[in-house]
Write an enzyme that holds these catalytic residues in place. Sequence first.
Site, PDB file in Angstrom:
ATOM      1  N   HIS A 135       1.100  -1.377  -0.357  1.00  0.00           N
ATOM      2  CA  HIS A 135      -0.127   0.139   0.219  1.00  0.00           C
ATOM      3  C   HIS A 135       0.864   1.237   0.544  1.00  0.00           C
ATOM      4  O   HIS A 135       0.258   2.597  -0.475  1.00  0.00           O
ATOM      5  CB  HIS A 135      -0.874  -0.353   1.224  1.00  0.00           C
ATOM      6  CG  HIS A 135      -0.244   0.707   2.661  1.00  0.00           C
ATOM      7  ND1 HIS A 135       0.092  -0.614   3.526  1.00  0.00           N
ATOM      8  CD2 HIS A 135      -0.060   1.904   2.764  1.00  0.00           C
ATOM      9  CE1 HIS A 135       0.220   0.584   4.539  1.00  0.00           C
ATOM     10  NE2 HIS A 135       0.042   1.156   4.856  1.00  0.00           N
ATOM     11  N   GLN A 145       0.825   6.640  11.548  1.00  0.00           N
ATOM     12  CA  GLN A 145       1.011   7.041  10.606  1.00  0.00           C
ATOM     13  C   GLN A 145       2.475   7.256   9.951  1.00  0.00           C
ATOM     14  O   GLN A 145       3.400   8.342  10.747  1.00  0.00           O
ATOM     15  CB  GLN A 145      -0.259   7.762  10.089  1.00  0.00           C
ATOM     16  CG  GLN A 145      -1.535   7.624   9.827  1.00  0.00           C
ATOM     17  CD  GLN A 145      -2.507   8.108  11.280  1.00  0.00           C
ATOM     18  OE1 GLN A 145      -1.824   8.455  12.285  1.00  0.00           O
ATOM     19  NE2 GLN A 145      -3.645   7.004  11.504  1.00  0.00           N
ATOM     20  N   GLY A 146       3.003   7.062   9.160  1.00  0.00           N
ATOM     21  CA  GLY A 146       4.179   7.002   8.232  1.00  0.00           C
ATOM     22  C   GLY A 146       5.471   6.066   8.665  1.00  0.00           C
ATOM     23  O   GLY A 146       6.664   6.135   8.671  1.00  0.00           O
ATOM     24  N   ASP A 147       4.573   4.639   9.708  1.00  0.00           N
ATOM     25  CA  ASP A 147       5.304   3.399  10.032  1.00  0.00           C
ATOM     26  C   ASP A 147       5.325   2.692   8.561  1.00  0.00           C
ATOM     27  O   ASP A 147       5.971   1.598   8.275  1.00  0.00           O
ATOM     28  CB  ASP A 147       5.063   3.148  11.389  1.00  0.00           C
ATOM     29  CG  ASP A 147       5.837   4.201  12.550  1.00  0.00           C
ATOM     30  OD1 ASP A 147       6.965   4.366  12.230  1.00  0.00           O
ATOM     31  OD2 ASP A 147       4.916   4.612  13.423  1.00  0.00           O
ATOM     32  N   SER A 148       4.175   2.972   8.131  1.00  0.00           N
ATOM     33  CA  SER A 148       3.863   1.578   6.677  1.00  0.00           C
ATOM     34  C   SER A 148       5.037   1.000   6.856  1.00  0.00           C
ATOM     35  O   SER A 148       5.822   2.201   5.835  1.00  0.00           O
ATOM     36  CB  SER A 148       2.915   2.453   6.535  1.00  0.00           C
ATOM     37  OG  SER A 148       2.042   2.357   6.173  1.00  0.00           O
ATOM     38  N   ASP A 175       0.662  -7.436   1.848  1.00  0.00           N
ATOM     39  CA  ASP A 175       0.599  -6.231   2.171  1.00  0.00           C
ATOM     40  C   ASP A 175       1.777  -6.389   1.823  1.00  0.00           C
ATOM     41  O   ASP A 175       2.968  -5.533   3.051  1.00  0.00           O
ATOM     42  CB  ASP A 175       0.133  -5.113   3.357  1.00  0.00           C
ATOM     43  CG  ASP A 175      -0.028  -4.069   3.095  1.00  0.00           C
ATOM     44  OD1 ASP A 175       0.126  -3.094   1.459  1.00  0.00           O
ATOM     45  OD2 ASP A 175      -0.235  -2.936   3.421  1.00  0.00           O
TER      46      ASP A 175
END
Length: 284
Positions: A91, A235-238, A138
């Site tokens: 993603h 958010q941002g660690d994906s 993912d």
Amino acid sequence: MSPSWLVYLSACLICCLVATTTVRGLPLQEDQDAKIDIPDGRIVGGYVTDIAQCPYQISLRYKGITTPQNAYSHRCGGSIISSNEVLTAAHCVIGTVPSQYKVVAGSNYRTGSDGVITSVKEIIMHEGYFSGAAYNNDVALLILDPPLPLNNFTIKAIQLASEPPLPGAISKISGWGTTSSGGTASDVLLAVDVPIVSNEVCNQDYEDFGDETYQITKEMLCAGKRGVGGADACQGDSGGPLVVRDQLYGVVSWGNRCALADYPGVYANVAELRSWIDVNRPAL
């Protein structure tokens, strides 16, 4: 204004407030309305670490294809699995091209040009991403050119797990994501330690989340402090690493907001996806 209009407006206001407060957090998407979407996650409830403690960690920097004048900025995390390969989340890269990315390795910082910077030559995204369930499969491979100069200190490849971790095992998650859901991203590398949660228990936790597409599959694993919360990716660690005993077991994927007591974080299960990873890796 007539009393009937006052009643009507009051009813509309109440409906709007209820609608606003019952909206669920969308899985690992920081801003659904932004033209450039920054997939989730920053570390919540963690501690400042050093890249020497997470030498496999990279910052995946991105810029929009229509804004070539812009600087590359942090979009996601990733893990070095060889000198010319990074494993990240599908993603993070869906709908993009390799020229939109730079990989920064060996740095403690989300911004700046310290560390080693290299380009992405090819993106290999799992063809089954989102099939069967939301955020299923993912994972994506990034092929780098030139290769990273591995030094076994601040830039080091991590071994891929071949078996899923046991429930209760303590995992380490790292990244530059937000420190709270919808909050501010960290400028320095953070890490957090959370226990693995079994898929059966995690699936029960997510039973009332979203629609029937949001379920915990065998290609996922979960981690979090159930009943306590306060520690998670965000958010941002994906795309970043979930590590147990110096092996890569998970890739930061999705969850309901961040660090909630009733919803563990959800990760791509490296052991279950290992066969796809191995088949799609270029010959070294």
